[in-house]
Design a protein around this motif. Structure first.
Motif, PDB file in Angstrom:
ATOM      1  N   ALA A  72     -34.560 -24.879  37.969  1.00  0.00           N
ATOM      2  CA  ALA A  72     -33.938 -24.171  36.847  1.00  0.00           C
ATOM      3  C   ALA A  72     -34.238 -24.875  35.527  1.00  0.00           C
ATOM      4  CB  ALA A  72     -32.436 -24.062  37.059  1.00  0.00           C
ATOM      5  N   LEU A  73     -34.279 -26.207  35.542  1.00  0.00           N
ATOM      6  CA  LEU A  73     -34.581 -26.964  34.318  1.00  0.00           C
ATOM      7  C   LEU A  73     -36.038 -26.814  33.904  1.00  0.00           C
ATOM      8  CD1 LEU A  73     -32.569 -30.251  34.918  1.00  0.00           C
ATOM      9  CD2 LEU A  73     -32.144 -28.530  33.163  1.00  0.00           C
ATOM     10  N   ASP A  75     -37.679 -24.288  33.796  1.00  0.00           N
ATOM     11  CA  ASP A  75     -37.787 -23.042  33.033  1.00  0.00           C
ATOM     12  C   ASP A  75     -38.959 -22.188  33.498  1.00  0.00           C
ATOM     13  OD1 ASP A  75     -36.517 -21.429  31.233  1.00  0.00           O
ATOM     14  OD2 ASP A  75     -37.719 -22.105  29.529  1.00  0.00           O
ATOM     15  N   GLY A  76     -39.187 -22.181  34.793  1.00  0.00           N
ATOM     16  CA  GLY A  76     -40.262 -21.358  35.346  1.00  0.00           C
ATOM     17  C   GLY A  76     -39.745 -19.966  35.672  1.00  0.00           C
ATOM     18  N   ASP A  77     -40.472 -19.284  36.515  1.00  0.00           N
ATOM     19  CA  ASP A  77     -40.098 -17.935  36.908  1.00  0.00           C
ATOM     20  C   ASP A  77     -39.364 -17.906  38.251  1.00  0.00           C
ATOM     21  OD1 ASP A  77     -41.272 -16.933  34.639  1.00  0.00           O
ATOM     22  OD2 ASP A  77     -43.230 -16.653  35.609  1.00  0.00           O
ATOM     23  N   TYR A  79     -36.073 -18.212  38.816  1.00  0.00           N
ATOM     24  CA  TYR A  79     -34.881 -17.383  38.690  1.00  0.00           C
ATOM     25  C   TYR A  79     -35.109 -16.360  37.586  1.00  0.00           C
ATOM     26  CZ  TYR A  79     -32.931 -21.260  41.307  1.00  0.00           C
ATOM     27  OH  TYR A  79     -32.710 -22.214  42.249  1.00  0.00           O
ATOM     28  N   ASP A  81     -33.943 -13.025  35.058  1.00  0.00           N
ATOM     29  CA  ASP A  81     -32.843 -12.736  34.156  1.00  0.00           C
ATOM     30  C   ASP A  81     -31.906 -11.753  34.852  1.00  0.00           C
ATOM     31  OD1 ASP A  81     -31.363 -12.816  31.823  1.00  0.00           O
ATOM     32  OD2 ASP A  81     -32.436 -11.103  30.943  1.00  0.00           O
ATOM     33  N   SER A  90     -26.556 -20.376  30.902  1.00  0.00           N
ATOM     34  CA  SER A  90     -28.010 -20.442  30.759  1.00  0.00           C
ATOM     35  C   SER A  90     -28.624 -21.156  31.966  1.00  0.00           C
ATOM     36  CB  SER A  90     -28.378 -21.189  29.474  1.00  0.00           C
ATOM     37  OG  SER A  90     -28.071 -22.562  29.607  1.00  0.00           O
ATOM     38  N   LEU A  91     -29.899 -20.896  32.203  1.00  0.00           N
ATOM     39  CA  LEU A  91     -30.570 -21.563  33.322  1.00  0.00           C
ATOM     40  C   LEU A  91     -30.609 -23.073  33.132  1.00  0.00           C
ATOM     41  CD1 LEU A  91     -33.487 -19.210  34.370  1.00  0.00           C
ATOM     42  CD2 LEU A  91     -31.462 -19.837  35.648  1.00  0.00           C
ATOM     43  N   THR A  92     -30.656 -23.516  31.908  1.00  0.00           N
ATOM     44  CA  THR A  92     -30.595 -24.965  31.666  1.00  0.00           C
ATOM     45  C   THR A  92     -29.246 -25.509  32.115  1.00  0.00           C
ATOM     46  OG1 THR A  92     -32.087 -24.720  29.781  1.00  0.00           O
ATOM     47  CG2 THR A  92     -30.820 -26.758  29.916  1.00  0.00           C
ATOM     48  N   GLY A  95     -29.187 -25.548  35.774  1.00  0.00           N
ATOM     49  CA  GLY A  95     -30.044 -26.635  36.247  1.00  0.00           C
ATOM     50  C   GLY A  95     -29.302 -27.956  36.275  1.00  0.00           C
ATOM     51  N   TYR A 140     -28.027 -14.982  40.738  1.00  0.00           N
ATOM     52  CA  TYR A 140     -29.357 -15.586  40.624  1.00  0.00           C
ATOM     53  C   TYR A 140     -30.035 -15.734  41.987  1.00  0.00           C
ATOM     54  CZ  TYR A 140     -28.054 -16.720  35.851  1.00  0.00           C
ATOM     55  OH  TYR A 140     -27.658 -16.616  34.545  1.00  0.00           O
TER      56      TYR A 140
END
Length: 174
Positions: A72-73, A75-77, A79, A81, A90-92, A95, A140
Motif C-alpha cells: 500500500a505504501l 503506491d502501486g496498482d 489496491y 480505488d 488513504s492507501l498511505t 499502509g 480494498y
C-alpha cells in the motif's frame, strides 16, 4: 384420576413424564442440580495445540500484513480505488496501519512461540486490533479480509481458553 402406584396419570396431555436420568420432577436430574459449565483443561491437546497454532498464525499473518502495508505504501496498482466509503483512509494511511500492526502481530506471535507470558494478553489485543483493521479494510481486499477476520477470531479464542498450568503469583519474579 390417579394410578394405583400413587403417581399422577401420564399420557398424552396428562403432564410431563420423568425420563432417564431425571428424578421425581422433570426438571431435576437424578445426580443432583446441574453443575457449572466445564473449564477448559489446560493440558488438553486442543488448548495447547490451539495456542501453538495461534502463535504460528500470528507470526505468518503479521509478516503478510507487513507486506500488505509495504504494498500500500509503494503506491502501486495492488489496491484499486473504492470510491465513497464511510471509513475511507488513504492507501498511505492503510499502509502504515498494516505495516505497524503486522510487525506487532509477528513479534507477539514469535514471543508466544517462545513461551513469553505477556504474549497471551498482547496477542489477544493485537488480534482484536487486526480484526477491526481488516473489517475496515474489507472494500480494498474483501476475500483476504474475511479470511484474516476468521483467523483472528480463532487466535482470540485459543489465547483466551488457555490457562497457564504454573501461574506466577502477583509480585513474584522468575
Amino acid at each position: 384420576m390417579s394410578r394405583s402406584d400413587g403417581r399422577p396419570p401420564s399420557g398424552p396431555g396428562q403432564g410431563p413424564r420423568p425420563g432417564p436420568g431425571q428424578g421425581d420432577t422433570p426438571w431435576q436430574r437424578a445426580d443432583g442440580p446441574a453443575a457449572p459449565a466445564p473449564v477448559p483443561d489446560p493440558g488438553s491437546l486442543w488448548v495447547t495445540g490451539g495456542v501453538l497454532l495461534a502463535g504460528v498464525l500470528m507470526l505468518c499473518q503479521g509478516v503478510v500484513a507487513a507486506l500488505e502495508g509495504i504494498a500500500a505504501l509503494a503506491d502501486g496498482d495492488v489496491y484499486g480505488d473504492v470510491g465513497e466509503y464511510l471509513y475511507r483512509i488513504s492507501l498511505t494511511g492503510w499502509g502504515w496501519i498494516h505495516l505497524v500492526l503486522g510487525i506487532a502481530v509477528a513479534v507477539t506471535g514469535a514471543a508466544l512461540l517462545r513461551g513469553a507470558r505477556w504474549a497471551r494478553v498482547a496477542g489477544i489485543l493485537f488480534a482484536s486490533l487486526s480484526l477491526f483493521a481488516h473489517f475496515l479494510f474489507l472494500p480494498y481486499a474483501p476475500l483476504w479480509s474475511v479470511i484474516v477476520i476468521a483467523l483472528d477470531i480463532f487466535i482470540i479464542w485459543a489465547l483466551a481458553a488457555y490457562r497457564d498450568p504454573d501461574p506466577v503469583p502477583v509480585g513474584v519474579r522468575r
